[in-house]
Design an enzyme around this catalytic site. Structure first.
Site, PDB file in Angstrom:
ATOM      1  N   LYS A  68       1.128  -0.996  -0.359  1.00  0.00           N
ATOM      2  CA  LYS A  68       0.120  -0.405  -0.366  1.00  0.00           C
ATOM      3  C   LYS A  68       0.799   1.608  -0.098  1.00  0.00           C
ATOM      4  O   LYS A  68       0.372   1.865  -0.577  1.00  0.00           O
ATOM      5  CB  LYS A  68      -0.827   0.374   1.299  1.00  0.00           C
ATOM      6  CG  LYS A  68      -2.110  -0.697   1.284  1.00  0.00           C
ATOM      7  CD  LYS A  68      -3.127  -0.740   1.887  1.00  0.00           C
ATOM      8  CE  LYS A  68      -3.966  -1.932   2.037  1.00  0.00           C
ATOM      9  NZ  LYS A  68      -5.256  -1.980   3.652  1.00  0.00           N
ATOM     10  N   ASP A 104      -9.486   2.879   2.363  1.00  0.00           N
ATOM     11  CA  ASP A 104      -9.337   2.624   3.516  1.00  0.00           C
ATOM     12  C   ASP A 104     -10.110   3.168   4.937  1.00  0.00           C
ATOM     13  O   ASP A 104     -11.022   2.457   5.654  1.00  0.00           O
ATOM     14  CB  ASP A 104      -8.475   2.088   3.620  1.00  0.00           C
ATOM     15  CG  ASP A 104      -7.978   0.552   3.458  1.00  0.00           C
ATOM     16  OD1 ASP A 104      -8.149  -0.221   3.560  1.00  0.00           O
ATOM     17  OD2 ASP A 104      -6.366   0.803   3.122  1.00  0.00           O
TER      18      ASP A 104
END
Ligand code: ATR
Length: 274
Positions: A68, A104
């Protein structure tokens, strides 16, 4: 987008076999009437994998651990919130321009909004890694008051300083007077389900206890919190909402979120019954 042309979507991770994204996204894309295939890739060379997105005209990619942060230098553009969080979990191939987003934080916030008013509430956030960064960013964005608590105190301090919020040493957890506790550490995740990040005695002061973990559906932390009368939630809704936000970015269409939640719950419950 042209709904007749078959699109390829993917998830990049390593390992990736455990990911529920292929199941959830494929089911959702079919429901949405988008002709698409969603494929998991266990990536060994991230730079080349991202080149492959361009070269093979892959329409969108979910990015999971451990990529990420490391994916960022390979992209053409990174959306501002993802840049502040320092993590990208969504690639969108916008006519050849590879854009990085983070869904997220929004997945987490949407799962909280379903349950409580965020503004003005104090949240003890356990952990100071990538997951904690998305949580802290989201809480501040919504006017919440996060207090970062981490095993390594210096990491909590530096995260809190960067985002402009509070931190507290682990030893002061009992005195925090926060209404909500959020576990962003991996403690309690399968297969080590006997572990809990905190002793049970420290939980009773919280009204809510949440865990980002969804395997198992109910961690030891959540079981103990429930037995003390706290309200609890796990990471399923955050996972579903972050995926729904990815689909919105990729297709511009409204994803079938209830259906996605059902698909994910069903699989997780089946896995636990083995
Ligand atoms: P992620 O990206 O999933 O957040 P990470 O960046 O590795 O993962 O961060 C994991 C966090 O969980 C860290 O804050 C870590 O604490 P340290 O900074 O002290 O390493 C925390 N963590 C991991 N294992 C832990 C444990 N057994 N007890 C308490 N905290 C733990």
């Amino acid at each position: 987008m042209d709904l007749k042309e078959e699109r390829i979507y993917a998830v990049f991770g390593n390992p990736v076999a455990h990911s529920l994204s292929p199941l959830m996204h494929q089911a959702a894309l079919e429901r949405m009437g988008v002709r698409a295939r969603y494929v998991p890739f266990c990536v060994t060379d991230l730079r080349r994998a991202v080149e492959g997105v361009r070269g093979m005209n892959i329409a969108g990619v979910s990015v999971t651990l451990p990529f990420k942060t490391t994916v960022i230098p390979f992209l053409d553009e990174v959306e501002e919130k993802a840049r502040r969080i320092g993590a990208v979990n969504t690639l969108w191939n916008d006519r050849g321009c590879l854009k990085g987003h983070n869904t997220d934080w929004l997945g987490f916030i949407r799962s909280l909004r379903d349950r409580m008013e965020i503004k003005g509430k104090r949240f003890a956030v356990l952990g100071a890694g990538g997951a904690a960064r998305a949580v802290v960013f989201g809480l501040l964005y919504e006017g919440g008051l996060p207090i970062v608590v981490n095993r390594t105190w210096a990491k909590a301090q530096s995260l809190a300083e960067e985002f402009g919020c509070w931190s507290a040493p682990w030893s002061e957890l009992a005195q925090l007077r926060a209404e909500v506790l959020i576990n962003t550490t991996p403690v309690g995740m399968a297969p080590r389900t006997e572990a809990a990040p905190l002793p049970e005695a420290l939980l009773s002061s919280f009204t809510w206890v949440g865990d980002l973990i969804y395997r198992p559906l109910k961690t030891r932390l959540l079981k103990e919190a429930e037995s003390l009368g706290c309200r609890t939630f796990n990471g399923v809704d955050m996972f579903v909402y972050q995926g729904a936000e990815q689909l919105k970015i990729w297709t511009g269409l409204e994803p079938p979120q209830e259906f996605m939640r059902e698909v994910v719950w069903k699989r997780l419950a089946e896995d636990e019954n083995y």
